[in-house]
Design a protein around this motif. Structure first.
Motif, PDB file in Angstrom:
ATOM      1  N   UNK A 162       0.761  -1.122   0.092  1.00 52.45           N
ATOM      2  CA  UNK A 162       0.058   0.201   0.076  1.00 52.45           C
ATOM      3  C   UNK A 162       0.839   1.221  -0.126  1.00 52.45           C
ATOM      4  N   UNK A 163       0.592   2.325  -0.783  1.00 48.76           N
ATOM      5  CA  UNK A 163       1.404   3.540  -0.857  1.00 48.76           C
ATOM      6  C   UNK A 163       1.197   4.309   0.147  1.00 48.76           C
ATOM      7  N   UNK A 164       2.171   4.741   0.653  1.00 46.00           N
ATOM      8  CA  UNK A 164       2.056   5.775   1.931  1.00 46.00           C
ATOM      9  C   UNK A 164       1.601   7.313   1.311  1.00 46.00           C
ATOM     10  N   UNK A 165       0.696   7.469   1.883  1.00 50.98           N
ATOM     11  CA  UNK A 165      -0.215   8.790   1.595  1.00 50.98           C
ATOM     12  C   UNK A 165       0.648   9.975   1.996  1.00 50.98           C
ATOM     13  N   UNK A 166       1.549   9.852   2.989  1.00 52.92           N
ATOM     14  CA  UNK A 166       2.359  10.983   3.528  1.00 52.92           C
ATOM     15  C   UNK A 166       3.943  10.422   3.811  1.00 52.92           C
ATOM     16  N   UNK A 167       4.346  10.508   2.629  1.00 58.05           N
ATOM     17  CA  UNK A 167       5.781  10.138   2.604  1.00 58.05           C
ATOM     18  C   UNK A 167       6.656  11.110   3.226  1.00 58.05           C
ATOM     19  N   UNK A 168       6.333  12.433   3.139  1.00 55.42           N
ATOM     20  CA  UNK A 168       7.221  13.252   3.709  1.00 55.42           C
ATOM     21  C   UNK A 168       7.256  13.573   5.347  1.00 55.42           C
ATOM     22  N   UNK A 169       6.336  12.587   5.963  1.00 62.88           N
ATOM     23  CA  UNK A 169       6.185  12.641   7.418  1.00 62.88           C
ATOM     24  C   UNK A 169       6.807  11.570   8.000  1.00 62.88           C
ATOM     25  N   UNK A 170       7.463  11.832   9.146  1.00 65.09           N
ATOM     26  CA  UNK A 170       8.016  10.735   9.771  1.00 65.09           C
ATOM     27  C   UNK A 170       7.113   9.906  10.456  1.00 65.09           C
ATOM     28  N   UNK A 171       7.464   8.704  10.842  1.00 61.37           N
ATOM     29  CA  UNK A 171       6.286   7.821  11.290  1.00 61.37           C
ATOM     30  C   UNK A 171       6.061   8.015  12.831  1.00 61.37           C
ATOM     31  N   UNK A 172       5.355   9.262  13.050  1.00 61.14           N
ATOM     32  CA  UNK A 172       5.120   9.419  14.436  1.00 61.14           C
ATOM     33  C   UNK A 172       3.452   9.607  14.883  1.00 61.14           C
ATOM     34  N   UNK A 173       3.261   9.988  16.068  1.00 62.88           N
ATOM     35  CA  UNK A 173       1.713   9.646  16.443  1.00 62.88           C
ATOM     36  C   UNK A 173       0.909  10.994  15.464  1.00 62.88           C
ATOM     37  N   UNK A 174       1.723  12.132  14.912  1.00 64.09           N
ATOM     38  CA  UNK A 174       0.932  12.975  14.320  1.00 64.09           C
ATOM     39  C   UNK A 174       0.255  12.371  12.961  1.00 64.09           C
ATOM     40  N   UNK A 175       1.209  11.836  12.371  1.00 61.52           N
ATOM     41  CA  UNK A 175       1.004  11.291  10.950  1.00 61.52           C
ATOM     42  C   UNK A 175      -0.131  10.050  11.240  1.00 61.52           C
ATOM     43  N   UNK A 176       0.271   9.153  12.271  1.00 59.94           N
ATOM     44  CA  UNK A 176      -0.777   8.137  12.540  1.00 59.94           C
ATOM     45  C   UNK A 176      -2.104   8.667  12.735  1.00 59.94           C
ATOM     46  N   UNK A 177      -2.227   9.685  13.410  1.00 60.49           N
ATOM     47  CA  UNK A 177      -3.526  10.407  13.820  1.00 60.49           C
ATOM     48  C   UNK A 177      -4.275  10.721  12.708  1.00 60.49           C
ATOM     49  N   UNK A 178      -3.360  11.527  11.670  1.00 64.21           N
ATOM     50  CA  UNK A 178      -4.140  11.920  10.370  1.00 64.21           C
ATOM     51  C   UNK A 178      -4.768  10.750   9.660  1.00 64.21           C
ATOM     52  N   UNK A 179      -3.831   9.762   9.402  1.00 60.24           N
ATOM     53  CA  UNK A 179      -4.185   8.424   8.516  1.00 60.24           C
ATOM     54  C   UNK A 179      -5.384   7.910   8.941  1.00 60.24           C
ATOM     55  N   UNK A 180      -5.323   7.852  10.468  1.00 57.17           N
ATOM     56  CA  UNK A 180      -6.528   6.974  11.066  1.00 57.17           C
ATOM     57  C   UNK A 180      -7.724   7.808  11.077  1.00 57.17           C
ATOM     58  N   UNK A 181      -7.760   9.090  11.042  1.00 52.41           N
ATOM     59  CA  UNK A 181      -9.112   9.774  11.171  1.00 52.41           C
ATOM     60  C   UNK A 181      -9.756   9.834   9.761  1.00 52.41           C
ATOM     61  N   UNK A 182      -8.844   9.917   8.866  1.00 49.28           N
ATOM     62  CA  UNK A 182      -9.228   9.732   7.407  1.00 49.28           C
ATOM     63  C   UNK A 182      -9.866   8.517   7.094  1.00 49.28           C
ATOM     64  N   UNK A 183      -9.226   7.308   7.777  1.00 46.31           N
ATOM     65  CA  UNK A 183      -9.774   6.265   7.172  1.00 46.31           C
ATOM     66  C   UNK A 183     -10.902   5.744   8.051  1.00 46.31           C
ATOM     67  N   UNK A 184     -11.184   6.237   9.211  1.00 45.63           N
ATOM     68  CA  UNK A 184     -12.244   6.046  10.080  1.00 45.63           C
ATOM     69  C   UNK A 184     -13.460   6.926   9.620  1.00 45.63           C
ATOM     70  N   UNK A 185     -13.426   8.047   8.950  1.00 49.14           N
ATOM     71  CA  UNK A 185     -14.235   8.966   8.496  1.00 49.14           C
ATOM     72  C   UNK A 185     -14.644   8.387   7.311  1.00 49.14           C
ATOM     73  N   UNK A 186     -14.085   7.659   6.437  1.00 53.16           N
ATOM     74  CA  UNK A 186     -14.575   7.465   5.025  1.00 53.16           C
ATOM     75  C   UNK A 186     -14.904   5.836   4.784  1.00 53.16           C
ATOM     76  N   UNK A 187     -14.826   5.070   6.047  1.00 54.79           N
ATOM     77  CA  UNK A 187     -15.150   3.514   5.932  1.00 54.79           C
ATOM     78  C   UNK A 187     -16.735   3.488   6.155  1.00 54.79           C
ATOM     79  N   UNK A 188     -17.394   3.291   5.211  1.00 55.38           N
ATOM     80  CA  UNK A 188     -18.765   2.926   5.113  1.00 55.38           C
ATOM     81  C   UNK A 188     -19.426   1.924   6.287  1.00 55.38           C
ATOM     82  N   UNK A 189     -20.232   2.153   6.866  1.00 49.55           N
ATOM     83  CA  UNK A 189     -20.773   1.214   7.790  1.00 49.55           C
ATOM     84  C   UNK A 189     -20.161   1.306   9.109  1.00 49.55           C
ATOM     85  N   UNK A 190     -19.203   2.387   9.326  1.00 49.34           N
ATOM     86  CA  UNK A 190     -18.631   2.556  10.519  1.00 49.34           C
ATOM     87  C   UNK A 190     -19.359   3.844  11.460  1.00 49.34           C
ATOM     88  N   UNK A 191     -19.280   3.601  12.769  1.00 44.92           N
ATOM     89  CA  UNK A 191     -19.835   4.648  13.614  1.00 44.92           C
ATOM     90  C   UNK A 191     -19.360   5.829  13.450  1.00 44.92           C
TER      91      UNK A 191
END
Length: 347
Positions: A34-63
Protein backbone atom coordinates in the motif's frame (compact mmCIF):
# COMPACT_ATOMS: atom_id res chain seq x y z
CA UNK A 1 -24.90 -14.20 -18.11
CA UNK A 2 -21.56 -14.99 -16.53
CA UNK A 3 -18.69 -15.48 -18.97
CA UNK A 4 -15.53 -17.36 -18.07
CA UNK A 5 -12.27 -16.79 -19.88
CA UNK A 6 -9.84 -19.68 -20.08
CA UNK A 7 -6.18 -19.15 -20.84
CA UNK A 8 -3.64 -21.89 -21.40
CA UNK A 9 -0.01 -21.11 -20.56
CA UNK A 10 2.87 -23.26 -21.57
CA UNK A 11 5.60 -23.72 -18.99
CA UNK A 12 7.96 -21.75 -21.20
CA UNK A 13 5.59 -18.76 -21.48
CA UNK A 14 5.00 -18.77 -17.72
CA UNK A 15 8.73 -18.72 -16.98
CA UNK A 16 9.17 -15.90 -19.49
CA UNK A 17 6.42 -13.89 -17.85
CA UNK A 18 7.96 -14.35 -14.41
CA UNK A 19 11.34 -13.30 -15.77
CA UNK A 20 9.77 -9.97 -16.70
CA UNK A 21 7.62 -9.46 -13.60
CA UNK A 22 10.05 -10.39 -10.82
CA UNK A 23 12.56 -7.58 -11.55
CA UNK A 24 9.67 -5.11 -11.69
CA UNK A 25 8.40 -6.35 -8.32
CA UNK A 26 11.85 -5.97 -6.79
CA UNK A 27 12.45 -2.53 -8.28
CA UNK A 28 8.96 -1.26 -7.44
CA UNK A 29 7.88 -2.77 -4.12
CA UNK A 30 5.28 -0.02 -3.78
CA UNK A 31 3.32 -1.66 -6.57
CA UNK A 32 2.64 -4.56 -4.21
CA UNK A 33 2.46 -2.71 -0.92
CA UNK A 34 0.00 0.00 0.00
CA UNK A 35 1.36 3.41 -1.00
CA UNK A 36 2.23 5.73 1.87
CA UNK A 37 -0.08 8.76 1.49
CA UNK A 38 2.22 10.96 3.60
CA UNK A 39 5.79 10.07 2.58
CA UNK A 40 7.29 13.37 3.79
CA UNK A 41 6.13 12.69 7.34
CA UNK A 42 8.09 10.74 9.91
CA UNK A 43 6.29 7.76 11.42
CA UNK A 44 5.08 9.62 14.50
CA UNK A 45 1.77 9.86 16.34
CA UNK A 46 0.87 12.97 14.31
CA UNK A 47 1.04 11.11 11.02
CA UNK A 48 -0.77 8.14 12.50
CA UNK A 49 -3.57 10.37 13.80
CA UNK A 50 -4.15 11.94 10.36
CA UNK A 51 -4.21 8.61 8.53
CA UNK A 52 -6.46 6.94 11.10
CA UNK A 53 -8.90 9.85 11.12
CA UNK A 54 -9.29 9.82 7.35
CA UNK A 55 -9.71 6.05 7.31
CA UNK A 56 -12.25 6.14 10.14
CA UNK A 57 -14.37 8.88 8.58
CA UNK A 58 -14.48 7.35 5.11
CA UNK A 59 -15.21 3.70 5.95
CA UNK A 60 -18.84 3.03 5.16
CA UNK A 61 -20.77 1.28 7.89
CA UNK A 62 -18.51 2.49 10.69
CA UNK A 63 -19.83 4.59 13.59
CA UNK A 64 -17.42 7.36 12.62
CA UNK A 65 -18.38 7.48 8.93
CA UNK A 66 -18.81 11.01 7.57
CA UNK A 67 -21.00 11.37 4.45
CA UNK A 68 -19.11 12.80 1.46
CA UNK A 69 -21.14 16.02 1.42
CA UNK A 70 -20.02 16.78 4.99
CA UNK A 71 -16.31 16.17 4.43
CA UNK A 72 -15.07 19.74 4.72
CA UNK A 73 -11.43 20.47 5.59
CA UNK A 74 -10.21 24.03 6.19
CA UNK A 75 -6.61 25.23 6.22
CA UNK A 76 -5.02 28.50 7.18
CA UNK A 77 -2.41 29.49 4.60
CA UNK A 78 0.42 31.60 6.07
CA UNK A 79 2.53 29.41 8.33
CA UNK A 80 0.28 26.40 7.75
CA UNK A 81 0.63 25.76 4.02
CA UNK A 82 3.60 27.99 3.19
CA UNK A 83 6.29 30.17 4.78
CA UNK A 84 5.13 33.30 6.59
CA UNK A 85 8.42 34.58 8.05
CA UNK A 86 9.99 37.03 8.30
CA UNK A 87 6.94 38.84 6.89
CA UNK A 88 3.73 37.80 5.14
CA UNK A 89 4.15 37.50 1.38
CA UNK A 90 1.17 39.75 0.72
CA UNK A 91 2.80 42.53 2.75
CA UNK A 92 5.93 42.09 0.62
CA UNK A 93 3.73 42.42 -2.46
CA UNK A 94 2.20 45.64 -1.16
CA UNK A 95 5.57 47.16 -0.30
CA UNK A 96 6.94 46.28 -3.73
CA UNK A 97 3.90 47.87 -5.38
CA UNK A 98 4.65 51.27 -3.81
CA UNK A 99 7.15 52.43 -6.50
CA UNK A 100 4.55 51.82 -9.23
CA UNK A 101 1.96 53.60 -7.11
CA UNK A 102 4.24 56.62 -6.61
CA UNK A 103 5.03 56.67 -10.32
CA UNK A 104 1.31 56.88 -11.07
CA UNK A 105 0.75 59.41 -8.25
CA UNK A 106 3.97 61.48 -7.87
CA UNK A 107 2.41 63.54 -5.09
CA UNK A 108 2.86 60.54 -2.77
CA UNK A 109 6.65 60.66 -3.06
CA UNK A 110 7.02 62.98 -0.07
CA UNK A 111 4.07 61.64 1.91
CA UNK A 112 4.49 59.12 4.72
CA UNK A 113 4.54 56.16 4.86
CA UNK A 114 5.25 56.00 1.12
CA UNK A 115 8.33 58.19 1.54
CA UNK A 116 9.83 55.68 3.99
CA UNK A 117 9.13 52.75 1.67
CA UNK A 118 10.73 54.58 -1.25
CA UNK A 119 13.85 55.18 0.86
CA UNK A 120 14.47 51.40 0.89
CA UNK A 121 15.61 51.74 4.50
CA UNK A 122 14.69 48.27 5.79
CA UNK A 123 15.04 49.19 9.45
CA UNK A 124 12.75 52.18 9.03
CA UNK A 125 10.23 50.13 7.05
CA UNK A 126 10.24 47.42 9.72
CA UNK A 127 9.37 50.04 12.34
CA UNK A 128 6.33 51.38 10.49
CA UNK A 129 3.31 51.34 12.84
CA UNK A 130 0.18 49.39 11.98
CA UNK A 131 -1.81 52.44 10.85
CA UNK A 132 0.92 53.25 8.30
CA UNK A 133 0.93 49.67 7.01
CA UNK A 134 -2.84 49.87 6.67
CA UNK A 135 -2.42 52.97 4.49
CA UNK A 136 0.00 51.07 2.25
CA UNK A 137 -2.31 48.05 2.01
CA UNK A 138 -5.31 50.22 1.18
CA UNK A 139 -3.40 52.10 -1.50
CA UNK A 140 -1.97 49.01 -3.19
CA UNK A 141 -4.92 46.61 -2.86
CA UNK A 142 -7.78 48.90 -3.88
CA UNK A 143 -8.66 51.48 -6.51
CA UNK A 144 -8.30 49.14 -9.47
CA UNK A 145 -10.63 46.69 -11.18
CA UNK A 146 -10.69 43.09 -10.02
CA UNK A 147 -9.20 42.01 -13.35
CA UNK A 148 -6.38 44.56 -13.10
CA UNK A 149 -5.59 43.40 -9.58
CA UNK A 150 -5.48 39.76 -10.62
CA UNK A 151 -3.09 40.66 -13.42
CA UNK A 152 -0.80 42.57 -11.05
CA UNK A 153 -0.68 39.71 -8.54
CA UNK A 154 -0.12 37.09 -11.25
CA UNK A 155 2.83 39.05 -12.60
CA UNK A 156 4.32 39.52 -9.14
CA UNK A 157 3.86 35.92 -7.98
CA UNK A 158 5.63 34.71 -11.13
CA UNK A 159 8.67 36.95 -10.67
CA UNK A 160 9.08 37.60 -6.91
CA UNK A 161 11.70 35.65 -5.01
CA UNK A 162 12.03 34.93 -1.31
CA UNK A 163 15.26 36.55 -0.04
CA UNK A 164 16.43 33.50 1.93
CA UNK A 165 15.83 30.66 -0.53
CA UNK A 166 15.97 32.74 -3.73
CA UNK A 167 12.91 30.88 -4.97
CA UNK A 168 9.37 31.85 -5.94
CA UNK A 169 7.05 32.07 -2.96
CA UNK A 170 4.95 29.32 -4.50
CA UNK A 171 7.95 26.98 -4.13
CA UNK A 172 7.86 27.53 -0.37
CA UNK A 173 4.77 25.46 0.32
CA UNK A 174 5.19 22.72 2.89
CA UNK A 175 5.44 19.36 1.16
CA UNK A 176 3.96 17.45 4.13
CA UNK A 177 0.88 19.69 4.04
CA UNK A 178 0.56 19.34 0.28
CA UNK A 179 0.38 15.60 0.91
CA UNK A 180 -2.34 16.07 3.53
CA UNK A 181 -4.39 18.12 1.06
CA UNK A 182 -4.08 15.45 -1.62
CA UNK A 183 -4.77 12.62 0.84
CA UNK A 184 -7.96 14.28 2.01
CA UNK A 185 -9.17 14.99 -1.53
CA UNK A 186 -8.41 11.42 -2.57
CA UNK A 187 -10.81 10.35 0.17
CA UNK A 188 -13.69 12.59 -0.78
CA UNK A 189 -12.87 15.68 1.28
CA UNK A 190 -13.22 19.18 -0.11
CA UNK A 191 -10.28 21.32 0.94
CA UNK A 192 -10.63 25.04 1.61
CA UNK A 193 -8.17 27.79 2.43
CA UNK A 194 -9.43 30.01 5.25
CA UNK A 195 -6.87 32.78 5.58
CA UNK A 196 -6.40 36.12 7.24
CA UNK A 197 -4.76 37.19 4.00
CA UNK A 198 -6.59 38.86 1.16
CA UNK A 199 -9.17 36.62 -0.47
CA UNK A 200 -8.63 38.09 -3.93
CA UNK A 201 -4.85 37.85 -3.51
CA UNK A 202 -4.79 34.15 -2.58
CA UNK A 203 -7.38 33.20 -5.19
CA UNK A 204 -4.94 34.17 -7.95
CA UNK A 205 -2.54 31.28 -7.26
CA UNK A 206 -4.42 28.86 -4.98
CA UNK A 207 -5.44 26.41 -7.68
CA UNK A 208 -2.05 26.13 -9.38
CA UNK A 209 -0.21 26.01 -6.04
CA UNK A 210 -2.47 23.89 -3.83
CA UNK A 211 -5.06 22.39 -6.15
CA UNK A 212 -7.71 24.50 -4.40
CA UNK A 213 -10.00 26.41 -6.79
CA UNK A 214 -10.68 30.12 -6.16
CA UNK A 215 -14.25 29.50 -5.03
CA UNK A 216 -12.82 27.44 -2.14
CA UNK A 217 -10.71 30.29 -0.79
CA UNK A 218 -12.14 32.27 2.13
CA UNK A 219 -10.15 35.31 3.21
CA UNK A 220 -10.20 38.91 4.29
CA UNK A 221 -12.29 40.74 1.74
CA UNK A 222 -13.15 44.32 0.89
CA UNK A 223 -16.11 45.65 -1.00
CA UNK A 224 -16.36 46.10 -4.76
CA UNK A 225 -18.37 48.53 -6.84
CA UNK A 226 -20.13 47.60 -10.07
CA UNK A 227 -19.82 50.10 -12.91
CA UNK A 228 -18.87 50.40 -16.60
CA UNK A 229 -15.59 51.26 -18.26
CA UNK A 230 -15.20 53.87 -21.01
CA UNK A 231 -16.28 51.31 -23.60
CA UNK A 232 -19.41 50.35 -21.71
CA UNK A 233 -18.12 47.02 -20.41
CA UNK A 234 -19.22 46.02 -16.88
CA UNK A 235 -16.42 46.07 -14.29
CA UNK A 236 -15.91 45.51 -10.57
CA UNK A 237 -13.66 48.01 -8.78
CA UNK A 238 -11.99 47.18 -5.47
CA UNK A 239 -12.92 49.67 -2.75
CA UNK A 240 -11.15 50.49 0.56
CA UNK A 241 -14.05 49.25 2.66
CA UNK A 242 -13.61 46.12 4.78
CA UNK A 243 -16.37 43.52 4.56
CA UNK A 244 -14.77 40.64 6.48
CA UNK A 245 -11.60 40.43 8.57
CA UNK A 246 -11.03 36.70 8.20
CA UNK A 247 -8.88 36.26 11.27
CA UNK A 248 -9.58 35.11 14.83
CA UNK A 249 -13.39 34.99 15.25
CA UNK A 250 -13.69 36.16 11.66
CA UNK A 251 -12.64 32.70 10.46
CA UNK A 252 -15.71 30.79 11.68
CA UNK A 253 -17.82 33.75 10.57
CA UNK A 254 -16.27 33.52 7.11
CA UNK A 255 -16.73 29.75 7.03
CA UNK A 256 -20.43 30.13 7.78
CA UNK A 257 -20.81 32.93 5.25
CA UNK A 258 -18.84 31.38 2.37
CA UNK A 259 -18.98 27.60 2.92
CA UNK A 260 -22.19 27.06 4.85
CA UNK A 261 -21.02 23.87 6.58
CA UNK A 262 -18.98 23.35 9.73
CA UNK A 263 -15.60 21.77 8.93
CA UNK A 264 -14.75 18.26 10.07
CA UNK A 265 -11.00 18.89 9.77
CA UNK A 266 -9.22 22.19 10.49
CA UNK A 267 -5.54 23.11 10.51
CA UNK A 268 -3.71 26.29 11.48
CA UNK A 269 -0.57 27.49 13.22
CA UNK A 270 -1.35 30.54 15.34
CA UNK A 271 -3.74 32.30 17.69
CA UNK A 272 -5.50 33.62 14.60
CA UNK A 273 -6.65 30.05 13.90
CA UNK A 274 -7.82 29.20 17.41
CA UNK A 275 -11.49 30.03 16.87
CA UNK A 276 -11.62 28.12 13.58
CA UNK A 277 -10.41 24.97 15.31
CA UNK A 278 -12.70 25.52 18.30
CA UNK A 279 -15.65 25.93 15.92
CA UNK A 280 -14.69 22.77 14.06
CA UNK A 281 -14.28 20.73 17.23
CA UNK A 282 -17.64 21.91 18.61
CA UNK A 283 -19.55 19.97 15.97
CA UNK A 284 -21.05 16.52 16.48
CA UNK A 285 -19.28 13.36 15.39
CA UNK A 286 -15.58 12.88 14.64
CA UNK A 287 -13.52 16.08 14.43
CA UNK A 288 -9.86 16.84 13.81
CA UNK A 289 -7.97 19.94 14.94
CA UNK A 290 -4.31 20.48 14.09
CA UNK A 291 -1.70 23.17 14.72
CA UNK A 292 1.74 23.49 13.13
CA UNK A 293 4.52 24.42 15.55
CA UNK A 294 7.48 26.16 13.92
CA UNK A 295 10.40 24.72 15.88
CA UNK A 296 12.99 24.10 13.17
CA UNK A 297 15.27 27.12 12.76
CA UNK A 298 17.72 25.19 10.61
CA UNK A 299 15.33 24.03 7.89
CA UNK A 300 12.76 26.85 8.22
CA UNK A 301 12.15 29.13 11.23
CA UNK A 302 11.60 28.74 14.97
CA UNK A 303 9.03 30.90 16.74
CA UNK A 304 6.25 30.65 19.29
CA UNK A 305 6.57 31.72 22.07
CA UNK A 306 5.08 28.34 23.07
CA UNK A 307 7.55 25.84 24.57
CA UNK A 308 10.12 28.58 25.08
CA UNK A 309 10.50 29.38 21.38
CA UNK A 310 11.31 32.97 20.33
CA UNK A 311 8.37 35.36 20.46
CA UNK A 312 6.98 36.86 17.27
CA UNK A 313 4.24 39.13 15.96
CA UNK A 314 3.98 37.09 12.76
CA UNK A 315 2.20 33.79 13.33
CA UNK A 316 2.12 33.96 17.13
CA UNK A 317 1.69 30.56 18.81
CA UNK A 318 1.27 31.29 22.51
CA UNK A 319 1.76 28.92 25.41
CA UNK A 320 -1.93 29.38 26.20
CA UNK A 321 -2.86 28.11 22.74
CA UNK A 322 -0.49 25.17 23.13
CA UNK A 323 -2.03 24.29 26.50
CA UNK A 324 -5.54 24.49 25.04
CA UNK A 325 -4.50 22.15 22.23
CA UNK A 326 -3.12 19.63 24.72
CA UNK A 327 -6.24 19.86 26.86
CA UNK A 328 -8.62 19.38 23.94
CA UNK A 329 -6.68 16.68 22.14
CA UNK A 330 -5.71 18.73 19.11
CA UNK A 331 -2.69 17.51 17.20
CA UNK A 332 0.35 19.78 17.50
CA UNK A 333 2.73 19.03 14.65
CA UNK A 334 6.41 19.61 15.31
CA UNK A 335 8.16 20.61 12.11
CA UNK A 336 11.42 19.34 13.55
CA UNK A 337 10.19 15.95 14.74
CA UNK A 338 7.24 15.13 12.48
CA UNK A 339 8.45 16.19 9.04
CA UNK A 340 11.15 14.33 7.10
CA UNK A 341 11.42 17.27 4.76
CA UNK A 342 9.76 20.65 4.60
CA UNK A 343 9.96 21.66 0.94
CA UNK A 344 9.59 19.67 -2.26
CA UNK A 345 12.99 20.89 -3.50
CA UNK A 346 14.82 19.32 -0.56
CA UNK A 347 16.78 16.15 -1.43
Amino acid sequence: MRVFYHFEFSRRSLVAALAILVPVMVACPGAWAQTDPLPSWNDTTSKQAIVEFVQATTKEGSRTFVPPEERIATFDQDGTLWVEHPIYSQVVYCLERVPDLVKAKPELKDVEPFKTVMSRDREAIAKLPMHDLEKILAATLTGMTVDEFQGQVSKWIASARDPRWKRPYTDLTYQPMQEVLKFLRANGYRTYIVTGGGQDFVRVYAESTYGIPPEQVVGTIGSTTYSYDKDGNPILTKEPKLLLNDNDAGKPEGIHLMIGRRPVFAAGNSTGDQQMIEYTEAGEGPRFGMLILHDDAEREYAYGPANGLPDTKVGTFTQELYDEAMKNGWIVVSMKKDWKRIFSFEP
